[in-house]
Design an enzyme around this catalytic site. Structure first.
Site, mmCIF file in Angstrom:
data_model
loop_
_atom_site.group_PDB
_atom_site.id
_atom_site.type_symbol
_atom_site.label_atom_id
_atom_site.label_comp_id
_atom_site.label_asym_id
_atom_site.label_seq_id
_atom_site.Cartn_x
_atom_site.Cartn_y
_atom_site.Cartn_z
ATOM 1 N N ASP A 169 27.680 -29.178 -26.385
ATOM 2 C CA ASP A 169 27.269 -29.124 -27.777
ATOM 3 C C ASP A 169 28.082 -28.059 -28.500
ATOM 4 O OD1 ASP A 169 25.502 -30.047 -29.922
ATOM 5 O OD2 ASP A 169 24.679 -28.025 -29.869
ATOM 6 N N GLU A 216 28.436 -25.842 -32.506
ATOM 7 C CA GLU A 216 27.981 -25.556 -33.866
ATOM 8 C C GLU A 216 29.235 -25.271 -34.698
ATOM 9 O OE1 GLU A 216 25.018 -26.115 -34.748
ATOM 10 O OE2 GLU A 216 24.021 -26.167 -32.796
ATOM 11 N N HIS A 231 19.076 -24.800 -34.639
ATOM 12 C CA HIS A 231 20.037 -25.409 -33.735
ATOM 13 C C HIS A 231 20.870 -24.302 -33.093
ATOM 14 C CE1 HIS A 231 20.118 -29.768 -35.337
ATOM 15 N NE2 HIS A 231 18.993 -29.178 -35.707
#
Length: 226
Positions: free
Chosen positions: A7, A9, A152
């Site tokens: 993942d 950001e 998140h």
């Protein structure tokens, strides 16, 4: 099989508009078991963070000022994921940003370093059409505790994605185990059969007529009985 839940950001939504990666997390499993190995880094994007993006992940530019540039962590990141199968929720988004960052350095696309890429968002849409399939929704669906996910964050999201993926594919795993067990049972039972005691039952006239009709139907349809 070595798999990595990945993942990122970012400063915004669009790499082609100059947005950059600010966090990468990669969590490793081997044969569906956690290895306790992971790669996690914050990155100085050398640009402002969109207000909307900061509201989502809560990472400020001030926090990132003393963090390494992507160029300083690129080789370590590629070394960690090399040869693994990547599992990403909404893979085109993360892959687009990662390949943009690699292209800035004149490096090959990430696809060339890994064995494959699985998009869990695509999987979820296929199995749950018309439903919300973001990570929070999938956690609720599979009963996974995501109470710590107030914002998140790449590392927590990668860990949650791992739990979601295992839950999503558990039925497939069980089916394969059942099929394997059935094959082993058939093999075992066939050794134990005493052929001298096997009774052969001949088909009667009605069964023979039904079989002949079935074969005739296959011939007309162009199919073959073998």
């Amino acid at each position: 099989m070595r798999q990595i839940f990945l993942d990122t950001e970012t400063t915004g939504l669009y790499p082609d508009q100059g947005h950059r990666i600010i966090e990468i997390a990669a969590v490793e499993i081997f044969n569906r078991r956690p290895t306790q190995r992971h790669f996690h880094v914050y990155i100085n994007p050398e640009r402002e963070i969109d207000a909307g993006a900061q509201e989502v992940h809560g990472i400020s530019l001030e926090f990132l000022q003393d963090k390494p540039l992507f160029a300083q962590v690129a080789d370590e990141f590629i070394a960690f994921v090399r040869g693994a199968e990547l599992i990403i929720h909404n893979a085109p988004f993360d892959m687009g940003f990662l390949n943009m960052e690699l292209a800035r350095l004149g490096m090959d696309k990430l696809e060339t370093a890994v064995s494959g890429i699985i998009d869990t968002l695509k999987m979820a849409k296929e199995s749950r059409p018309g439903q919300r399939n973001n990570l929070d929704a999938l956690c609720r669906h599979f009963g996974i505790d995501n109470s710590k996910r107030t914002l998140h964050g790449a590392l927590l999201d990668a860990e949650l994605l791992g739990e979601v993926y295992i839950a999503m594919t558990r039925g497939q795993e069980s089916l394969l185990m059942e099929l394997s067990g059935t094959e082993e049972q058939v093999s075992h039972d066939s050794v134990a059969v005493d052929l001298n005691n096997v009774k052969l039952l001949a088909a009667d006239a009605e069964e023979l007529a039904a079989h002949a009709k079935y074969i005739e139907g296959l011939a007309k349809s162009g199919a073959t009985p073998w």
